[in-house]
Design an enzyme around this catalytic site. Structure first.
Site, PDB file in Angstrom:
ATOM      1  N   GLY A  15      18.818 -46.173  13.718  1.00 25.48           N
ATOM      2  CA  GLY A  15      19.750 -46.101  14.841  1.00 25.48           C
ATOM      3  C   GLY A  15      20.904 -47.084  14.772  1.00 25.48           C
ATOM      4  O   GLY A  15      21.520 -47.396  15.795  1.00 25.48           O
ATOM      5  N   LYS A  16      21.230 -47.574  13.568  1.00 22.63           N
ATOM      6  CA  LYS A  16      22.336 -48.535  13.432  1.00 22.63           C
ATOM      7  C   LYS A  16      23.663 -47.934  13.903  1.00 22.63           C
ATOM      8  O   LYS A  16      24.433 -48.588  14.606  1.00 22.63           O
ATOM      9  CB  LYS A  16      22.474 -48.982  11.967  1.00 22.63           C
ATOM     10  CG  LYS A  16      21.305 -49.785  11.431  1.00 22.63           C
ATOM     11  CD  LYS A  16      21.579 -50.320  10.037  1.00 22.63           C
ATOM     12  CE  LYS A  16      21.906 -49.246   9.026  1.00 22.63           C
ATOM     13  NZ  LYS A  16      20.783 -48.303   8.803  1.00 22.63           N
ATOM     14  N   LYS A  38      32.371 -50.434   7.210  1.00 22.94           N
ATOM     15  CA  LYS A  38      31.135 -50.224   6.459  1.00 22.94           C
ATOM     16  C   LYS A  38      31.472 -50.329   4.978  1.00 22.94           C
ATOM     17  O   LYS A  38      32.433 -49.709   4.508  1.00 22.94           O
ATOM     18  CB  LYS A  38      30.531 -48.855   6.782  1.00 22.94           C
ATOM     19  CG  LYS A  38      29.139 -48.641   6.190  1.00 22.94           C
ATOM     20  CD  LYS A  38      28.398 -47.528   6.918  1.00 22.94           C
ATOM     21  CE  LYS A  38      26.968 -47.400   6.401  1.00 22.94           C
ATOM     22  NZ  LYS A  38      26.108 -46.611   7.298  1.00 22.94           N
ATOM     23  N   SER A  42      26.725 -43.454   1.860  1.00 26.05           N
ATOM     24  CA  SER A  42      26.281 -42.364   0.996  1.00 26.05           C
ATOM     25  C   SER A  42      25.684 -41.248   1.836  1.00 26.05           C
ATOM     26  O   SER A  42      25.282 -41.457   2.984  1.00 26.05           O
ATOM     27  CB  SER A  42      25.257 -42.863  -0.031  1.00 26.05           C
ATOM     28  OG  SER A  42      24.161 -43.486   0.608  1.00 26.05           O
ATOM     29  N   ASP A  57      32.652 -40.984  11.404  1.00 26.96           N
ATOM     30  CA  ASP A  57      33.139 -40.011  12.377  1.00 26.96           C
ATOM     31  C   ASP A  57      32.385 -40.120  13.695  1.00 26.96           C
ATOM     32  O   ASP A  57      32.977 -40.031  14.773  1.00 26.96           O
ATOM     33  CB  ASP A  57      33.004 -38.588  11.820  1.00 26.96           C
ATOM     34  CG  ASP A  57      34.200 -38.196  10.963  1.00 26.96           C
ATOM     35  OD1 ASP A  57      35.109 -39.025  10.823  1.00 26.96           O
ATOM     36  OD2 ASP A  57      34.220 -37.073  10.447  1.00 26.96           O
ATOM     37  N   ASN A 178      15.593 -49.788  19.811  1.00 28.44           N
ATOM     38  CA  ASN A 178      16.040 -48.405  19.990  1.00 28.44           C
ATOM     39  C   ASN A 178      14.858 -47.518  20.378  1.00 28.44           C
ATOM     40  O   ASN A 178      13.703 -47.856  20.100  1.00 28.44           O
ATOM     41  CB  ASN A 178      16.686 -47.909  18.695  1.00 28.44           C
ATOM     42  CG  ASN A 178      17.577 -46.710  18.930  1.00 28.44           C
ATOM     43  OD1 ASN A 178      17.900 -46.361  20.064  1.00 28.44           O
ATOM     44  ND2 ASN A 178      17.992 -46.063  17.861  1.00 28.44           N
TER      45      ASN A 178
END
Length: 217
Positions: A15-16, A38, A42, A57, A178
């Site tokens: 959940g980063k 970042k 990948s 995004d 989280n």
């Protein structure tokens, strides 16, 4: 005020990105000019005209962040660990590029939020010039926020991540839990034990589908 935060996690898919987007949105609501960075990403999807940077995004859309205020230095289509994706694409991670991009982001923003790749022990480059995610952490010198789950196994993974960061001389600001359930005695006890065994505070938590991090008093 600190110039940035580094969001890492106890595992991949913990959940980063979810937490990062919410931190950025809240900082923007307080009037800060925020940048998202970042080092390596990948497993992106490929669109008809350009690669769709999934994590980037998501953060930009949720936090209403313009593309000019976000940057990813190395992008790989293959859904592998960054070091393997980089080797396969013959485009190796370079700390000099990362430093240049990060310095530029810091120069043009009040605060930069860096999202890590995978967990804290994540190789970005595997050759005679080995690069680990912790090298980027040391380069940035931003305090870490560790994203952890809330259920069974959270104590072990959270405490080990924090103590490993401490062994590297990295500053740990605290944890964000989280998938937290406010009516779960297990989750509240995990919060208590994570703090007790690690020596670091749980700063807040996110419930399922929650748009805002709740602080722990």
């Amino acid at each position: 005020m600190i110039k940035g935060l580094f969001i890492t996690g106890t595992d991949t898919d913990i959940g980063k990105t979810y937490v990062t987007s919410r931190i950025i949105k809240e900082l923007k609501q307080h009037g800060y000019k925020v940048g998202y960075y970042k080092a390596a990403l990948s497993g992106v999807e490929k669109g008809t005209e350009k690669m769709i940077l999934s994590d980037q995004d998501f953060v930009c859309q949720f936090a209403d962040l313009d593309e000019i205020n976000s940057k990813v230095s190395f992008v790989y289509e293959d859904a592998y660990a960054p070091h393997l994706a980089a080797k396969k694409s013959n485009c190796l991670v370079d700390l000099n590029v990362i430093k240049k991009d990060l310095d530029d982001m810091v120069m043009h923003h009040d605060i930069v939020i860096i999202e890590g790749s995978g967990g804290i022990i994540c190789p970005l480059r595997d050759d005679e010039n080995m690069i680990m995610l912790s090298d980027v952490m040391n380069l940035a010198k931003f305090p870490l926020i560790i994203v952890t789950s809330s259920g069974l196994g959270s104590i072990n993974s959270a405490v080990l991540t924090a103590l490993y960061a401490k062994s590297l001389g990295l500053e740990v600001l605290g944890f964000i839990m989280n998938y937290f359930e406010e009516d779960s005695i297990l989750h509240w006890d995990n919060q208590r034990m994570i703090e007790k065994l690690s020596g670091y505070r749980v700063l807040g938590y996110l419930g399922k589908n929650s748009d805002k991090i709740k602080k722990i008093s």
